[in-house]
Write an enzyme that holds these catalytic residues in place. Structure first.
Site, PDB file in Angstrom:
ATOM      1  N   THR A 158      38.821 105.185  92.283  1.00 37.49           N
ATOM      2  CA  THR A 158      38.729 104.454  93.549  1.00 37.49           C
ATOM      3  C   THR A 158      39.878 103.473  93.703  1.00 37.49           C
ATOM      4  O   THR A 158      40.321 103.182  94.819  1.00 37.49           O
ATOM      5  CB  THR A 158      37.374 103.716  93.612  1.00 37.49           C
ATOM      6  OG1 THR A 158      36.353 104.702  93.668  1.00 37.49           O
ATOM      7  CG2 THR A 158      37.258 102.813  94.818  1.00 37.49           C
ATOM      8  N   SER A 174      36.981 110.195  88.739  1.00 34.97           N
ATOM      9  CA  SER A 174      36.634 110.258  87.311  1.00 34.97           C
ATOM     10  C   SER A 174      35.322 110.967  87.032  1.00 34.97           C
ATOM     11  O   SER A 174      35.023 111.270  85.880  1.00 34.97           O
ATOM     12  CB  SER A 174      36.656 108.867  86.669  1.00 34.97           C
ATOM     13  OG  SER A 174      35.476 108.159  86.922  1.00 34.97           O
ATOM     14  N   THR A 232      35.816 104.205  88.001  1.00 34.76           N
ATOM     15  CA  THR A 232      34.785 103.439  87.280  1.00 34.76           C
ATOM     16  C   THR A 232      33.670 104.332  86.721  1.00 34.76           C
ATOM     17  O   THR A 232      32.981 103.934  85.783  1.00 34.76           O
ATOM     18  CB  THR A 232      34.116 102.390  88.198  1.00 34.76           C
ATOM     19  OG1 THR A 232      33.469 103.060  89.282  1.00 34.76           O
ATOM     20  CG2 THR A 232      35.106 101.377  88.710  1.00 34.76           C
ATOM     21  N   ASP A 233      33.504 105.531  87.326  1.00 31.55           N
ATOM     22  CA  ASP A 233      32.287 106.294  87.001  1.00 31.55           C
ATOM     23  C   ASP A 233      32.209 106.756  85.552  1.00 31.55           C
ATOM     24  O   ASP A 233      31.115 106.810  84.975  1.00 31.55           O
ATOM     25  CB  ASP A 233      32.146 107.492  87.952  1.00 31.55           C
ATOM     26  CG  ASP A 233      31.685 107.040  89.341  1.00 31.55           C
ATOM     27  OD1 ASP A 233      31.269 105.873  89.484  1.00 31.55           O
ATOM     28  OD2 ASP A 233      31.731 107.855  90.275  1.00 31.55           O
TER      29      ASP A 233
HETATM   30  C1  SIN Z   1      35.780 107.420  90.233  1.00 31.33           C
HETATM   31  O1  SIN Z   1      35.125 107.121  89.249  1.00 31.33           O
HETATM   32  O2  SIN Z   1      36.887 108.011  90.152  1.00 31.33           O
HETATM   33  C2  SIN Z   1      35.276 107.097  91.596  1.00 31.33           C
HETATM   34  C3  SIN Z   1      34.455 105.873  91.632  1.00 31.33           C
HETATM   35  C4  SIN Z   1      35.177 104.629  91.245  1.00 31.33           C
HETATM   36  O3  SIN Z   1      36.296 104.600  90.754  1.00 31.33           O
HETATM   37  O4  SIN Z   1      34.540 103.563  91.451  1.00 31.33           O
END
Ligand code: SIN
Length: 314
Positions: A16, A62, A95-96
């Protein structure tokens, strides 16, 4: 930043933090992994005069992180740590699955230089993105003498890779360490709260470049009505694929399992499947022995990484 000729290497992998939406108020309907790492860096004016190098290793949401990318990332980071011209590494990531990438790196890397993963909960196109400050904080951390180990820097808090977990689906302060952050970034200054933790040094060379050479490690969830029927199905799948199988049992409470699930897992273990008993609780370790190995304080994603490495080691 260090006064020597050393540089911080920033590696972009997507997420993100590199996301773009059609509208600046859209924090949900965006596409992750769209903006290149060079563009992200040039959007943070205080970074422009710092001794940095950057490269784009991947451009992923991710949730789609894969084992081959993990291998490439680990090998690249190790090479950077071994390079005297690099003071530390920053990795931008979604973050995922950030917590398991961080834990993998903590387990496999060798060396004491900082490796700082950072991310964002709002896309780069947002009216008020959190990524630029997180990136600046991560670079500050990676260039601060004395900082060690694999860390996650998010919303002004610094977490150790062996402790961190994602605990919120939307808020910008989405990560937590059950025993508290290891440091804080306040107005560009770091305040250390706990000792650093150096990587465990399992060795990146043992990670296969080919996805098919990795074991299959699956989670089996204890819940009302769980009868363990999925266990022999997973064994049959792994056998068809010719891969070794590991099962992380997501137990209830202190890792407890229904009678049927426990006996299915014990039978699988007797047939050579590697099984570890973890907890689906957000906080607290699994305590006590039993016939199934206990995951201790590892979260479910960490227990899965642990089992992958265990199976790669034999
Ligand atoms: C991801 O994990 O690539 C999408 C969600 C995020 O980064 O918060």
């Amino acid at each position: 930043m260090p006064s020597t000729a050393q540089r911080v290497l920033i590696i972009g992998t997507g997420g993100t933090i590199a996301g773009r939406a059609a509208s600046s108020t859209d924090h949900v309907g965006y596409k992750a992994g769209e903006v290149g790492i060079g563009e992200l860096i040039s959007g943070v004016p205080p970074l422009r005069d710092l001794p940095l190098v950057f490269e784009q290793l991947a451009q992923l949401d991710s949730k789609d992180m894969d084992l081959a990318t993990w291998q490439r990332l680990a090998v690249r980071v190790q090479a950077a740590l071994d390079d005297a011209a690099v003071s530390g590494v920053v990795i931008t990531h979604g973050t995922d699955t950030l917590e398991e990438t961080a834990y993998l790196l903590h387990r496999v890397l060798q060396g004491q230089k900082p490796v700082v993963l950072t991310a964002a909960m709002r896309p780069a196109s947002s009216l008020s993105p959190d990524g630029p400050q997180n990136l600046l904080d991560a670079v500050t951390l990676a260039g601060t003498p004395g900082v060690q180990g694999v860390l996650v820097c998010m919303a002004g808090r610094v977490h150790r890779a062996d402790r961190v977990r994602k605990i919120h689906s939307y808020q910008v302060d989405a990560f937590e360490s059950p025993d508290g952050a290891v440091a804080l970034l306040e107005g560009g200054e770091m305040r250390c709260l706990q000792p650093w933790c150096v990587p465990m040094g399992w060795g990146v060379e043992k990670l296969p470049a080919d996805e098919a050479a990795w074991p299959r490690v699956a989670l089996v969830w204890n819940a009302a009505g769980e009868d363990g029927a999925v266990v022999p199905q997973l064994e049959a799948l792994a056998q068809r694929e010719g891969r070794r199988l590991g099962l992380v049992a997501a137990g209830t409470g202190n890792g407890s399992l229904s009678r049927s699930l426990e006996s299915a897992l014990l039978a699988a273990q007797d047939r050579g499947v590697a099984v570890v008993r973890a907890t689906r609780c957000a906080y607290g370790p699994v305590i006590g022995g039993g016939a199934l190995r206990n995951a201790g304080a590892l979260s479910l994603p960490q227990a899965r990484v642990d089992l992958l490495l265990q199976l790669l080691d034999v």
